[in-house]
Design an enzyme around this catalytic site. Structure first.
Site, PDB file in Angstrom:
ATOM      1  CG  ASP A 101      27.839   9.176  31.186  1.00 21.91           C
ATOM      2  OD1 ASP A 101      27.851  10.285  30.617  1.00 21.91           O
ATOM      3  OD2 ASP A 101      28.587   8.236  30.880  1.00 21.91           O
TER       4      ASP A 101
HETATM    5  N1  URA Z   1      33.342   8.927  31.425  1.00 20.70           N
HETATM    6  C1  URA Z   1      32.188   8.307  31.154  1.00 20.70           C
HETATM    7  O1  URA Z   1      32.136   7.436  30.299  1.00 20.70           O
HETATM    8  N2  URA Z   1      31.106   8.658  31.861  1.00 20.70           N
HETATM    9  C2  URA Z   1      31.112   9.589  32.835  1.00 20.70           C
HETATM   10  O2  URA Z   1      30.088   9.851  33.456  1.00 20.70           O
HETATM   11  C3  URA Z   1      32.335  10.230  33.097  1.00 20.70           C
HETATM   12  C4  URA Z   1      33.438   9.873  32.386  1.00 20.70           C
END
Ligand code: URA
Length: 239
Positions: A101
């Site tokens: 993310d």
């Molecule tokens: N899980 C999440 O919630 N975000 C990420 O970036 C990776 C795994």
């Protein structure tokens, strides 16, 4: 590209070892020993050798990036993880192997090896992804148990994850083998807490290099590349 960067680019030498080899006269460009690590070279047209052997530029490129917050895991224009590679690191065809993310930090493999990435991301490979998290409110016993036994996220049931929390239950590590959108955040949310900070610290056999500051990257070593290749071959095993 600088000669030392080129020599360090396939993982056989670290940047320091490459500079050292150049200063000692072990590296020749078009037959002439070159002792200045900063000498510009063109890998497409210059003949480069180390100890008299042609230097083979690895066909594929594998980088470990410590992704900072604020960058997207995409190859499009803008604040992407590819933009962090700068002119020296960039090659046509590079892409992030999987996604973090925009606000997640940590280990991201960047490569131009499509078949390897495809295998590593296949759900059948069960490649482990380990994250450090900070959360609030504190996790409860029930929440920890839920994460450890598999969480129903509505659109899919997350497999049982390994979770270890700090004594105050406000941070910890969680290891998942899937890679669904916002998976860790959603798992903790279902378990009654919210992720405030998330950082990937391991991807299969690769552990985030503590020498990489956020935004920095380095080529994988030969051993790391071999370990990734083995991880990709072992279908059905947890790595
Ligand atoms: N899980 C999440 O919630 N975000 C990420 O970036 C990776 C795994």
């Amino acid at each position: 590209m600088r000669l030392d960067k080129f020599i360090a680019s396939n993982g056989a030498f670290s940047r320091r070892e490459a500079s050292d080899a150049i200063r000692r006269g072990r590296v020749a460009v078009n037959g002439e020993p070159i002792r200045k690590p900063e000498t510009p070279v063109d890998p497409d047209t210059d003949r480069i050798s180390v100890d008299g052997e042609p230097f083979v530029f690895s066909r594929n490129v594998y980088y470990m990036l410590n992704k900072p917050s604020g960058y997207i895991s995409s190859t499009e224009k803008g604040n992407t993880v590819i933009s962090l590679l700068g002119e020296d690191g960039r090659r046509p065809g590079l892409f992030p192997c999987g996604r973090l993310d925009i606000d997640t930090e940590g280990l991201l493999l960047i490569t131009d090896d499509g078949p390897l990435a495809h295998l590593l991301l296949s759900p059948r490979r069960h490649v482990e992804k380990e994250y450090f998290f900070i959360c609030s409110p504190a996790l409860t016993d029930g929440g920890i148990e839920m994460i450890g036994s598999g969480v129903d996220l509505g659109d899919f049931i997350a497999k049982p994850a390994k979770i270890a929390s700090s004594r105050d239950r406000l941070s910890g590590t969680v290891t998942v083998t899937e890679g669904k959108f916002h998976q860790v955040k959603r798992m903790l949310s279902r378990a009654g807490s919210e992720v405030r900070y998330l950082k990937r610290i391991r991807f299969g056999p690769l552990t985030l290099d503590p020498d990489l500051a956020p935004g920095e990257f380095r080529p994988l070593t030969k051993d790391e590349i071999s370990a990734l290749m083995s991880a990709a071959e072992k279908e059905g095993k947890t790595l």
